[in-house]
Write an enzyme that holds these catalytic residues in place. Sequence first.
Site, PDB file in Angstrom:
ATOM      1  N   LYS A   1       0.863  -1.186   0.000  1.00  0.00           N
ATOM      2  CA  LYS A   1       0.000   0.000   0.000  1.00  0.00           C
ATOM      3  C   LYS A   1       0.896   1.232   0.000  1.00  0.00           C
ATOM      4  O   LYS A   1       1.451   1.590   1.046  1.00  0.00           O
ATOM      5  CB  LYS A   1      -0.891  -0.004   1.242  1.00  0.00           C
ATOM      6  CG  LYS A   1      -1.887  -1.172   1.285  1.00  0.00           C
ATOM      7  CD  LYS A   1      -2.632  -1.244   2.606  1.00  0.00           C
ATOM      8  CE  LYS A   1      -3.674  -2.360   2.607  1.00  0.00           C
ATOM      9  NZ  LYS A   1      -4.255  -2.592   3.944  1.00  0.00           N
TER      10      LYS A   1
ATOM     11  N   THR B   1      -7.548   1.406  10.262  1.00  0.00           N
ATOM     12  CA  THR B   1      -6.193   1.890  10.540  1.00  0.00           C
ATOM     13  C   THR B   1      -6.213   3.130  11.428  1.00  0.00           C
ATOM     14  O   THR B   1      -5.232   3.409  12.117  1.00  0.00           O
ATOM     15  CB  THR B   1      -5.456   2.152   9.203  1.00  0.00           C
ATOM     16  OG1 THR B   1      -5.750   1.094   8.311  1.00  0.00           O
ATOM     17  CG2 THR B   1      -3.958   2.199   9.394  1.00  0.00           C
TER      18      THR B   1
ATOM     19  N   GLY C   1      -7.446  -3.832   1.622  1.00  0.00           N
ATOM     20  CA  GLY C   1      -8.610  -3.817   2.506  1.00  0.00           C
ATOM     21  C   GLY C   1      -8.179  -3.787   3.962  1.00  0.00           C
ATOM     22  O   GLY C   1      -6.997  -3.717   4.267  1.00  0.00           O
TER      23      GLY C   1
ATOM     24  N   LYS D   1      -4.999   6.017   3.043  1.00  0.00           N
ATOM     25  CA  LYS D   1      -5.426   5.783   4.435  1.00  0.00           C
ATOM     26  C   LYS D   1      -4.227   5.703   5.377  1.00  0.00           C
ATOM     27  O   LYS D   1      -4.332   6.032   6.559  1.00  0.00           O
ATOM     28  CB  LYS D   1      -6.324   4.559   4.548  1.00  0.00           C
ATOM     29  CG  LYS D   1      -5.688   3.182   4.309  1.00  0.00           C
ATOM     30  CD  LYS D   1      -5.013   2.550   5.505  1.00  0.00           C
ATOM     31  CE  LYS D   1      -4.168   1.353   5.119  1.00  0.00           C
ATOM     32  NZ  LYS D   1      -3.408   0.772   6.236  1.00  0.00           N
TER      33      LYS D   1
ATOM     34  N   SER E   1      -2.049  -0.512  14.405  1.00  0.00           N
ATOM     35  CA  SER E   1      -1.565   0.055  13.139  1.00  0.00           C
ATOM     36  C   SER E   1      -0.225   0.742  13.357  1.00  0.00           C
ATOM     37  O   SER E   1      -0.086   1.582  14.250  1.00  0.00           O
ATOM     38  CB  SER E   1      -2.576   1.055  12.586  1.00  0.00           C
ATOM     39  OG  SER E   1      -1.908   1.993  11.744  1.00  0.00           O
ATOM     40  N   ARG E   2       0.763   0.400  12.522  1.00  0.00           N
ATOM     41  CA  ARG E   2       2.082   1.039  12.626  1.00  0.00           C
ATOM     42  C   ARG E   2       1.988   2.513  12.267  1.00  0.00           C
ATOM     43  O   ARG E   2       2.676   3.353  12.833  1.00  0.00           O
ATOM     44  CB  ARG E   2       3.120   0.351  11.715  1.00  0.00           C
ATOM     45  CG  ARG E   2       3.594  -1.011  12.166  1.00  0.00           C
ATOM     46  CD  ARG E   2       2.746  -2.160  11.703  1.00  0.00           C
ATOM     47  NE  ARG E   2       2.370  -2.166  10.309  1.00  0.00           N
ATOM     48  CZ  ARG E   2       3.009  -2.870   9.371  1.00  0.00           C
ATOM     49  NH1 ARG E   2       4.032  -3.630   9.677  1.00  0.00           N
ATOM     50  NH2 ARG E   2       2.574  -2.866   8.122  1.00  0.00           N
TER      51      ARG E   2
HETATM   52  N1  LIG Z   1       1.183  -5.741   8.169  1.00  0.00           N
HETATM   53  C1  LIG Z   1      -0.066  -5.594   7.772  1.00  0.00           C
HETATM   54  O1  LIG Z   1      -0.984  -5.786   8.575  1.00  0.00           O
HETATM   55  C2  LIG Z   1      -0.366  -5.212   6.355  1.00  0.00           C
HETATM   56  C3  LIG Z   1      -1.662  -5.432   5.870  1.00  0.00           C
HETATM   57  C4  LIG Z   1      -1.954  -5.073   4.568  1.00  0.00           C
HETATM   58  C5  LIG Z   1      -0.988  -4.507   3.753  1.00  0.00           C
HETATM   59  N2  LIG Z   1       0.269  -4.307   4.246  1.00  0.00           N
HETATM   60  C6  LIG Z   1       1.251  -3.747   3.328  1.00  0.00           C
HETATM   61  O2  LIG Z   1       2.148  -4.775   2.944  1.00  0.00           O
HETATM   62  C7  LIG Z   1       3.435  -4.217   2.632  1.00  0.00           C
HETATM   63  C8  LIG Z   1       4.495  -4.978   3.423  1.00  0.00           C
HETATM   64  O3  LIG Z   1       4.275  -4.698   4.791  1.00  0.00           O
HETATM   65  P1  LIG Z   1       4.564  -5.731   5.961  1.00  0.00           P
HETATM   66  O4  LIG Z   1       3.690  -5.333   7.086  1.00  0.00           O
HETATM   67  O5  LIG Z   1       4.480  -7.135   5.470  1.00  0.00           O
HETATM   68  O6  LIG Z   1       6.088  -5.403   6.287  1.00  0.00           O
HETATM   69  P2  LIG Z   1       6.827  -5.533   7.696  1.00  0.00           P
HETATM   70  O7  LIG Z   1       6.867  -4.206   8.344  1.00  0.00           O
HETATM   71  O8  LIG Z   1       6.239  -6.644   8.493  1.00  0.00           O
HETATM   72  O9  LIG Z   1       8.288  -5.957   7.284  1.00  0.00           O
HETATM   73  C9  LIG Z   1       9.128  -5.132   6.519  1.00  0.00           C
HETATM   74  C10 LIG Z   1       9.361  -5.836   5.216  1.00  0.00           C
HETATM   75  O10 LIG Z   1      10.200  -5.014   4.407  1.00  0.00           O
HETATM   76  C11 LIG Z   1      11.125  -5.871   3.764  1.00  0.00           C
HETATM   77  N3  LIG Z   1      12.274  -5.127   3.281  1.00  0.00           N
HETATM   78  C12 LIG Z   1      13.093  -4.317   3.980  1.00  0.00           C
HETATM   79  N4  LIG Z   1      14.066  -3.850   3.159  1.00  0.00           N
HETATM   80  C13 LIG Z   1      13.826  -4.390   1.934  1.00  0.00           C
HETATM   81  C14 LIG Z   1      14.469  -4.308   0.675  1.00  0.00           C
HETATM   82  N5  LIG Z   1      15.562  -3.562   0.498  1.00  0.00           N
HETATM   83  N6  LIG Z   1      13.941  -4.996  -0.367  1.00  0.00           N
HETATM   84  C15 LIG Z   1      12.836  -5.752  -0.206  1.00  0.00           C
HETATM   85  N7  LIG Z   1      12.191  -5.884   0.963  1.00  0.00           N
HETATM   86  C16 LIG Z   1      12.686  -5.199   2.010  1.00  0.00           C
HETATM   87  C17 LIG Z   1      11.490  -6.864   4.843  1.00  0.00           C
HETATM   88  O11 LIG Z   1      12.144  -7.984   4.292  1.00  0.00           O
HETATM   89  C18 LIG Z   1      10.100  -7.180   5.369  1.00  0.00           C
HETATM   90  O12 LIG Z   1       9.475  -8.135   4.547  1.00  0.00           O
HETATM   91  C19 LIG Z   1       3.339  -2.725   2.994  1.00  0.00           C
HETATM   92  O13 LIG Z   1       3.085  -2.002   1.825  1.00  0.00           O
HETATM   93  C20 LIG Z   1       2.133  -2.656   3.930  1.00  0.00           C
HETATM   94  O14 LIG Z   1       1.488  -1.399   3.872  1.00  0.00           O
HETATM   95  C21 LIG Z   1       0.606  -4.660   5.513  1.00  0.00           C
HETATM   96  O1  LIG Z   2      -0.063  -1.336  10.462  1.00  0.00           O
HETATM   97  P1  LIG Z   2      -0.451  -0.496   9.279  1.00  0.00           P
HETATM   98  O2  LIG Z   2      -0.755   0.915   9.652  1.00  0.00           O
HETATM   99  O3  LIG Z   2       0.554  -0.626   8.176  1.00  0.00           O
HETATM  100  O4  LIG Z   2      -1.818  -1.088   8.708  1.00  0.00           O
HETATM  101  C1  LIG Z   2      -1.881  -2.431   8.332  1.00  0.00           C
HETATM  102  C2  LIG Z   2      -2.939  -2.651   7.281  1.00  0.00           C
HETATM  103  O5  LIG Z   2      -2.680  -1.877   6.137  1.00  0.00           O
HETATM  104  C3  LIG Z   2      -4.333  -2.436   7.781  1.00  0.00           C
HETATM  105  O6  LIG Z   2      -5.245  -2.757   6.765  1.00  0.00           O
END
Ligand SMILES: NC(=O)c1ccc[n+]([C@@H]2O[C@H](COP(=O)([O-])OP(=O)(O)OC[C@H]3O[C@@H](n4cnc5c(N)ncnc54)[C@H](O)[C@@H]3O)[C@@H](O)[C@H]2O)c1
Ligand SMILES: O=P(O)(O)OC[C@H](O)CO
Length: 326
Positions: free
Chosen positions: A101, A241, A129, A184, A247-248
């Site tokens: 996202k 969020t 979502g 968002k 939420s981070r």
């Molecule tokens: N965590 C959630 O609840 C959630 C839900 C929906 C969408 N997302 C989205 O998914 C995406 C990934 O978030 P996350 O929560 O899985 O990450 P995370 O915060 O759990 O972990 C960080 C990620 O970044 C990767 N990373 C760091 N440096 C990197 C590099 N140079 N090249 C490739 N990867 C690298 C790490 O390997 C790790 O997979 C984001 O865009 C986030 O917005 C997260």
């Molecule tokens: O922890 P956040 O703020 O990256 O939110 C996680 C997901 O995107 C929620 O849908």
Amino acid sequence: MKIGVIGGGAWGTALAQVAAAGGDPVLLWALEPDVVEAVNTARENPVYLAGVPLSPAIRATTRLADLQGCEALLVVTPAQHVRKILSGIDASGVPLVLCAKGIEAGSRKLVSEVAEEVQPDAAIAVISGPTFAHEVAKGLPTAVTLACADEALGASLASRLARPNFRPYASTDVIGSEIGGAVKNVLAIACGVVEGRGLGLNARSALIARGFAEMTRFGLAKGARVETLSGLSGLGDLVLTCSSTQSRNFSLGKGLGEGRGAAELMADRRTIAEGAFTAPVLQEAARATGVDMPVVDAVCALLDGSASADTIVSALLARPLRPEGR
Ligand SMILES: NC(=O)c1ccc[n+]([C@@H]2O[C@H](COP(=O)([O-])OP(=O)(O)OC[C@H]3O[C@@H](n4cnc5c(N)ncnc54)[C@H](O)[C@@H]3O)[C@@H](O)[C@H]2O)c1
Ligand SMILES: O=P(O)(O)OC[C@H](O)CO
């Protein structure tokens, strides 16, 4: 359909768990060798998704080349890394399901636009979502938008990933579903500031509603459909969020509201708060499109340290009165 997942963070690991729930093998690519080792041996991702026992059907690797042979790839690295990762794989003929996202800095492109540029022969879909990864990985009820211009492919991806507690809703509005998720995250930082400054629940709800007005103005200007923006990937995810320190992005905003600096707060974490990277590029994109996004401007000023939270709140409250529909 053999699924590969690119990105072993919280969300990639949770989606691998969803895809493996029927017992079908899933290959998870992670950057960090310690994550790969732990998934393959301890069946856990202690770095990004601690405490969730993972399916034995998930195998992890650090080698992108191992993804060859997967019939669909879920792309779940943070938005700023998608271009580099996609440049390193051969995805011709393989659907790419984009799950990050954000908006790419510099190019101001959505993740689907980056993917189309780097992998012009791959079909593109988006999952977005209200999805806290821990809840999804534990099998708690969750619904997402699964957007794909090719309706038949979208339906086949949805039926492969659907579980009793994981419901993809089909859409053909790829851009709209991405805009909700990207915007968002920035608005959640603002809601965290409200929490950190103790401004109350009325203020938070007002910010969610006025933030949604900004998301809608920007989304419509970019060609998103209103029903997508008011659906799971827009309003649904905005409400989630903006409501919880899980939420981070919200917790980053809470720290800013408590008076800590963005650099200090970001240095503390290994996990990603995408809104901090999206905010300045969203501001640029909004200005280039002629869309007014005062809450996004406020988050940018807080992140770059050019104004204090109190100054920003006072400035937002002093804006001229206007009709609600504008
Ligand atoms: N965590 C959630 O609840 C959630 C839900 C929906 C969408 N997302 C989205 O998914 C995406 C990934 O978030 P996350 O929560 O899985 O990450 P995370 O915060 O759990 O972990 C960080 C990620 O970044 C990767 N990373 C760091 N440096 C990197 C590099 N140079 N090249 C490739 N990867 C690298 C790490 O390997 C790790 O997979 C984001 O865009 C986030 O917005 C997260
Ligand atoms: O922890 P956040 O703020 O990256 O939110 C996680 C997901 O995107 C929620 O849908």
